[in-house]
Scaffold this active site. Structure first.
Site, PDB file in Angstrom:
ATOM      1  N   CYS A  30      -2.103  40.640 -36.469  1.00 52.06           N
ATOM      2  CA  CYS A  30      -0.748  39.931 -36.286  1.00 52.06           C
ATOM      3  C   CYS A  30       0.262  41.239 -36.644  1.00 52.06           C
ATOM      4  O   CYS A  30       1.147  40.999 -36.514  1.00 52.06           O
ATOM      5  CB  CYS A  30      -0.884  39.218 -37.384  1.00 52.06           C
ATOM      6  SG  CYS A  30      -1.311  39.933 -39.678  1.00 52.06           S
TER       7      CYS A  30
ATOM      8  N   CYS B  19      -4.003  44.823 -40.155  1.00 49.84           N
ATOM      9  CA  CYS B  19      -4.601  44.019 -38.171  1.00 49.84           C
ATOM     10  C   CYS B  19      -4.490  43.896 -37.485  1.00 49.84           C
ATOM     11  O   CYS B  19      -3.072  44.109 -36.497  1.00 49.84           O
ATOM     12  CB  CYS B  19      -4.468  42.680 -39.149  1.00 49.84           C
ATOM     13  SG  CYS B  19      -4.712  41.187 -37.999  1.00 49.84           S
TER      14      CYS B  19
ATOM     15  N   GLY C 238     -36.192  41.306 -55.231  1.00 43.56           N
ATOM     16  CA  GLY C 238     -35.832  42.358 -54.500  1.00 43.56           C
ATOM     17  C   GLY C 238     -34.226  42.548 -55.191  1.00 43.56           C
ATOM     18  O   GLY C 238     -33.436  42.147 -54.857  1.00 43.56           O
TER      19      GLY C 238
ATOM     20  N   CYS D 169      -8.277  39.507 -41.862  1.00 39.44           N
ATOM     21  CA  CYS D 169      -6.690  39.670 -42.179  1.00 39.44           C
ATOM     22  C   CYS D 169      -6.998  38.765 -43.352  1.00 39.44           C
ATOM     23  O   CYS D 169      -6.792  37.554 -42.969  1.00 39.44           O
ATOM     24  CB  CYS D 169      -6.251  39.393 -41.438  1.00 39.44           C
ATOM     25  SG  CYS D 169      -4.578  39.451 -41.483  1.00 39.44           S
TER      26      CYS D 169
ATOM     27  N   HIS E  31     -22.561  36.532 -49.825  1.00 36.50           N
ATOM     28  CA  HIS E  31     -22.027  37.930 -49.938  1.00 36.50           C
ATOM     29  C   HIS E  31     -20.396  38.348 -48.806  1.00 36.50           C
ATOM     30  O   HIS E  31     -20.397  38.998 -49.104  1.00 36.50           O
ATOM     31  CB  HIS E  31     -22.156  38.749 -51.340  1.00 36.50           C
ATOM     32  CG  HIS E  31     -22.457  38.287 -52.520  1.00 36.50           C
ATOM     33  ND1 HIS E  31     -23.254  39.257 -52.862  1.00 36.50           N
ATOM     34  CD2 HIS E  31     -21.955  37.391 -53.226  1.00 36.50           C
ATOM     35  CE1 HIS E  31     -23.085  38.264 -53.985  1.00 36.50           C
ATOM     36  NE2 HIS E  31     -22.466  37.068 -54.506  1.00 36.50           N
TER      37      HIS E  31
ATOM     38  N   CYS F 268      -3.200  36.401 -41.970  1.00 39.96           N
ATOM     39  CA  CYS F 268      -3.811  35.596 -40.833  1.00 39.96           C
ATOM     40  C   CYS F 268      -4.897  35.270 -40.997  1.00 39.96           C
ATOM     41  O   CYS F 268      -4.643  33.949 -39.835  1.00 39.96           O
ATOM     42  CB  CYS F 268      -3.043  36.140 -39.222  1.00 39.96           C
ATOM     43  SG  CYS F 268      -4.089  37.774 -38.347  1.00 39.96           S
TER      44      CYS F 268
ATOM     45  N   GLN G 177     -28.151  38.276 -50.771  1.00 39.73           N
ATOM     46  CA  GLN G 177     -26.839  38.582 -51.536  1.00 39.73           C
ATOM     47  C   GLN G 177     -26.699  40.172 -50.688  1.00 39.73           C
ATOM     48  O   GLN G 177     -25.547  40.802 -51.250  1.00 39.73           O
ATOM     49  CB  GLN G 177     -27.684  39.156 -53.235  1.00 39.73           C
ATOM     50  CG  GLN G 177     -27.483  37.572 -53.982  1.00 39.73           C
ATOM     51  CD  GLN G 177     -28.092  38.274 -55.618  1.00 39.73           C
ATOM     52  OE1 GLN G 177     -29.084  38.272 -55.242  1.00 39.73           O
ATOM     53  NE2 GLN G 177     -27.360  37.868 -55.356  1.00 39.73           N
TER      54      GLN G 177
END
Ligand SMILES: [Zn+2]
Length: 286
Positions: free
Chosen positions: A179, A176, A217, A125, A117, A128, A99
């Site tokens: 793009c 970005c 954990g 982006c 995750h 794009c 995680q």
């Protein structure tokens, strides 16, 4: 310790799938916001909705994260990560579901790591769809904010830090680099966002193939991780949990070890290699 004996025999049986959470990275200097230290509990993590819809929230995120990133990028794997990698090299751990977004399992030498995750060192982006490195974004953010200096008060597991409002207001975000106009976001799953279905499916497949599921954990507070524990229990796959403090998965577990991971995992690795040596070497034939 009786529970450590049970844990040792479970792991020595091989076919282990590890599910790790923030508690494994606390000893690398990345605080666990749900863990016993409670260092960052006052902090509310950024939601996907706030990030994408609220320019002020987005700027606050990047300003804080710009500072927090240094700490995350500078973090090194600890004895717990190394113990997991060692168990994997010994042929006892088949896959690692984490995680955590810090990349420390890979840095410790683990393979077959599913980063549930996402990863903080990659940036996506939202227009794009291109993935770029956080290092590159970091360079561009530093260029855009040459005078931005602030004292880091605390860093949270999502790479966020506490920062006064006036520091945030002066911060300039960037779009970005590919793009030119798209909104960029760290390639991590924010609160309020769902994990890509394919990634979840890979985790379920790994869990269903496992001989045991070892939780390290994580307090299993969110369903994102807890569902794998529930699935394992339903399939009759033994679940072991090593965590400081109780977890929401304790009721599904056959072994619970409530102790610091930095003490338990090296001891576990030593015991497992010891027990394997007495039965003629690693790994056991499967
Ligand atoms: Zn783009």
């Amino acid at each position: 310790m009786e529970s450590l004996d049970a844990l040792t025999s479970l792991v020595a049986g091989g076919g282990v799938v590890v599910l790790s959470g923030a508690g494994l990275s606390t000893e690398s200097g990345i605080p666990d916001y749900r863990g016993p230290s409670g260092v960052a509990r006052r902090h509310t993590p950024m939601t996907y909705q706030a990030f994408t819809r609220d320019p002020v929230a987005r700027r606050r995120y990047w300003a804080r994260s710009h500072l927090g990133w240094r700490l995350i990028a500078g973090a090194a794997p600890n004895v717990g990560h190394r113990a997991v990698a060692g168990l994997q090299r010994a042929g006892l751990v088949d896959a690692v579901i984490t995680q955590n977004v810090d990349g420390l399992h890979g840095a410790a030498g683990s393979t077959s790591v599913i980063e549930l995750h996402g990863r903080l060192d990659e940036v996506t982006c939202l227009d794009c769809g291109n993935l770029t490195s956080r290092e590159e974004l970091d360079r561009r953010l530093r260029e855009a904010n040459p005078d931005f200096t602030a004292r880091v008060a605390a860093v949270n597991p999502d790479g966020d830090v506490d920062l006064p409002d006036e520091q945030v207001e002066a911060f300039r975000t960037v779009d970005c680099g590919i793009c030119g106009t798209g909104m960029v976001k760290p390639d991590v799953v924010f609160f309020g966002e769902t994990v890509p279905a394919q990634r979840v499916a890979r985790c379920f497949e790994a869990v269903e193939r496992a001989r045991s599921l070892l939780v390290l954990g994580s307090s299993l507070t969110v369903m994102s991780g807890r569902r794998f524990v529930i699935r394992a229990a339903k399939q009759g796959i033994p679940v072991a949990i090593v965590n400081q403090g109780p977890t929401r998965g304790d009721g599904y577990a056959s072994v619970c070890v409530d102790a610091p991971l930095g003490a338990v995992l090296p001891e576990l690795a030593a015991r497992v290699s010891g027990s394997a040596a007495t039965v003629g070497g690693l790994p056991a034939a499967r």
